[in-house]
Write a protein that holds these residues in place. Structure first.
Motif, mmCIF file in Angstrom:
data_model
loop_
_atom_site.group_PDB
_atom_site.id
_atom_site.type_symbol
_atom_site.label_atom_id
_atom_site.label_comp_id
_atom_site.label_asym_id
_atom_site.label_seq_id
_atom_site.Cartn_x
_atom_site.Cartn_y
_atom_site.Cartn_z
ATOM 1 N N HIS A 32 0.833 -1.117 -0.122
ATOM 2 C CA HIS A 32 -0.123 -0.208 -0.103
ATOM 3 C C HIS A 32 0.821 1.259 0.035
ATOM 4 O O HIS A 32 1.954 1.170 0.723
ATOM 5 N N ASP A 61 -5.348 8.709 -2.190
ATOM 6 C CA ASP A 61 -6.660 8.936 -2.390
ATOM 7 C C ASP A 61 -7.538 8.374 -1.473
ATOM 8 O O ASP A 61 -6.838 7.450 -0.758
ATOM 9 N N ALA A 62 -8.606 8.615 -1.239
ATOM 10 C CA ALA A 62 -9.633 7.909 -0.381
ATOM 11 C C ALA A 62 -9.726 6.513 -0.682
ATOM 12 O O ALA A 62 -9.980 5.744 0.113
ATOM 13 N N ALA A 63 -9.813 6.138 -2.039
ATOM 14 C CA ALA A 63 -9.995 4.815 -2.372
ATOM 15 C C ALA A 63 -8.924 3.884 -2.030
ATOM 16 O O ALA A 63 -9.021 2.729 -1.409
ATOM 17 N N ALA A 64 -7.507 4.487 -2.019
ATOM 18 C CA ALA A 64 -6.526 3.842 -1.786
ATOM 19 C C ALA A 64 -6.702 3.606 0.243
ATOM 20 O O ALA A 64 -6.254 2.544 0.701
ATOM 21 N N ARG A 66 -9.197 3.548 1.918
ATOM 22 C CA ARG A 66 -10.483 2.428 1.952
ATOM 23 C C ARG A 66 -9.904 0.877 1.798
ATOM 24 O O ARG A 66 -10.169 0.284 2.639
ATOM 25 N N GLN A 67 -9.099 0.999 0.817
ATOM 26 C CA GLN A 67 -8.593 -0.393 0.020
ATOM 27 C C GLN A 67 -7.687 -1.064 1.276
ATOM 28 O O GLN A 67 -7.755 -2.226 1.592
ATOM 29 N N HIS A 70 -9.805 -1.475 4.851
ATOM 30 C CA HIS A 70 -11.111 -2.581 4.656
ATOM 31 C C HIS A 70 -10.300 -3.861 4.234
ATOM 32 O O HIS A 70 -11.289 -4.872 4.234
ATOM 33 N N ASP A 93 -10.524 13.961 3.154
ATOM 34 C CA ASP A 93 -9.462 14.235 1.923
ATOM 35 C C ASP A 93 -8.703 15.604 1.966
ATOM 36 O O ASP A 93 -8.982 16.239 2.901
#
Length: 97
Positions: A32, A61-64, A66-67, A70, A93
């Motif tokens: 990550h 970014d937010a997607a990274a 969350r990945q 979660h 953000d």
């Protein structure tokens, strides 16, 4: 745009569980793009109730974010954090130029 996960430890409830979490948490960063900007350094609460510590992680970014959060690896480790302390965790953000 960068995103940040801000963890505030509010109260420790089981130090042994928190120690287990601390021993394993960094291993969840493998693969990550994450940078720890704050890791329980000196702090001063200016508003609100007292806390025990702060961690700030930066992601691309937010997607990274969350990945990672979660993801199976972190979700396995975080169970000890849930047992060990009360936390507030916020995904926000950044204000990249």
């Amino acid at each position: 745009m960068s995103a940040y996960i801000v963890f505030q430890r509010e109260a420790t409830t089981d130090q042994q569980a928190l120690d287990r979490y601390a021993e394993r948490a960094d291993s969840t960063f493998a693969g990550h793009d994450v940078q720890a900007l704050v890791d329980y350094g000196t702090f001063e609460v200016l508003e609100g109730p007292p806390i025990e510590g702060v961690v700030v992680l930066r992601f691309p970014d937010a997607a990274a974010a969350r990945q990672w959060y979660h993801g199976e690896q972190y979700q396995d480790v975080v169970q000890d954090r849930f047992l060990g302390a009360t936390y507030r965790a916020v995904l926000v953000d950044g204000a990249d130029a």
